[in-house]
Design a protein around this motif. Sequence first.
Motif, short mmCIF file in Angstrom:
data_model
loop_
_atom_site.label_atom_id
_atom_site.label_comp_id
_atom_site.label_asym_id
_atom_site.label_seq_id
_atom_site.Cartn_x
_atom_site.Cartn_y
_atom_site.Cartn_z
N UNK A 128 -11.10 -1.69 -13.78
CA UNK A 128 -12.18 -1.39 -12.84
C UNK A 128 -13.52 -1.35 -13.55
N UNK A 129 -13.58 -0.71 -14.70
CA UNK A 129 -14.84 -0.63 -15.44
C UNK A 129 -15.27 -2.03 -15.89
N UNK A 130 -14.36 -2.75 -16.52
CA UNK A 130 -14.67 -4.09 -17.05
C UNK A 130 -15.04 -5.06 -15.93
N UNK A 131 -14.22 -5.11 -14.90
CA UNK A 131 -14.41 -6.12 -13.87
C UNK A 131 -15.59 -5.80 -12.95
N UNK A 132 -15.86 -4.54 -12.72
CA UNK A 132 -17.04 -4.19 -11.92
C UNK A 132 -18.29 -4.67 -12.65
N UNK A 133 -18.34 -4.42 -13.95
CA UNK A 133 -19.49 -4.88 -14.75
C UNK A 133 -19.62 -6.41 -14.69
N UNK A 134 -18.52 -7.12 -14.86
CA UNK A 134 -18.54 -8.57 -14.87
C UNK A 134 -18.95 -9.14 -13.51
N UNK A 135 -18.37 -8.63 -12.44
CA UNK A 135 -18.67 -9.14 -11.09
C UNK A 135 -20.14 -8.93 -10.75
N UNK A 136 -20.67 -7.74 -11.01
CA UNK A 136 -22.07 -7.46 -10.68
C UNK A 136 -23.00 -8.32 -11.54
N UNK A 137 -22.66 -8.51 -12.80
CA UNK A 137 -23.48 -9.36 -13.67
C UNK A 137 -23.46 -10.81 -13.19
N UNK A 138 -22.29 -11.33 -12.88
CA UNK A 138 -22.18 -12.73 -12.44
C UNK A 138 -22.87 -12.97 -11.10
N UNK A 139 -22.69 -12.07 -10.15
CA UNK A 139 -23.24 -12.28 -8.81
C UNK A 139 -24.72 -11.94 -8.70
N UNK A 140 -25.17 -10.93 -9.46
CA UNK A 140 -26.53 -10.42 -9.25
C UNK A 140 -27.39 -10.38 -10.50
N UNK A 141 -26.83 -10.72 -11.64
CA UNK A 141 -27.60 -10.74 -12.88
C UNK A 141 -28.01 -9.38 -13.38
N UNK A 142 -27.28 -8.34 -12.97
CA UNK A 142 -27.61 -6.98 -13.38
C UNK A 142 -26.52 -6.46 -14.30
N UNK A 143 -26.94 -5.97 -15.45
CA UNK A 143 -26.02 -5.44 -16.45
C UNK A 143 -26.27 -3.94 -16.58
N UNK A 144 -25.21 -3.14 -16.75
CA UNK A 144 -25.44 -1.69 -16.92
C UNK A 144 -26.17 -1.42 -18.23
N UNK A 145 -26.97 -0.35 -18.22
CA UNK A 145 -27.66 0.06 -19.44
C UNK A 145 -26.67 0.61 -20.44
N UNK A 146 -25.63 1.24 -19.95
CA UNK A 146 -24.60 1.76 -20.84
C UNK A 146 -23.33 2.05 -20.05
#
Length: 117
Positions: A53-71
């Motif tokens: 969940x942690x890994x894939x949520x980060x990947x999906x949001x980055x791929x779809x919206x170009x937003x990466x978590x700060x940490x």
Amino acid sequence: MKIEGKELAIACAHAADDNKAEDIRVLDVTGLSSLCDFIVVCTGNSMPHLKALMRDTEVIVLEKYGVKPYSGEGRAETSWVVLDYFDVMVHVMSEESRANYDLESLWGDAKEVEWSK
């Protein structure tokens, strides 16, 4: 397409839902928290599920919206991990940790955001 705030929180909820997170809630804590404006809380049913969940949520949001978590904080072994998108905090928790810390009651004055399809 960069997004933030409510749209980002909803995108994170959908990403968690895509990976079978349980009991997903989005809370608007604008004016209640000095840390963020929205909190997404969801439950994973095992350590591997929490990691995914942690890994894939980060990947999906980055791929779809170009937003990466700060940490990202925590490890699945601790049964609570957090993705920090600055104005959105995503809490992925085991059922036991979620019941123990009860973030929904802690933020009881927050408005719930409808996010489901």
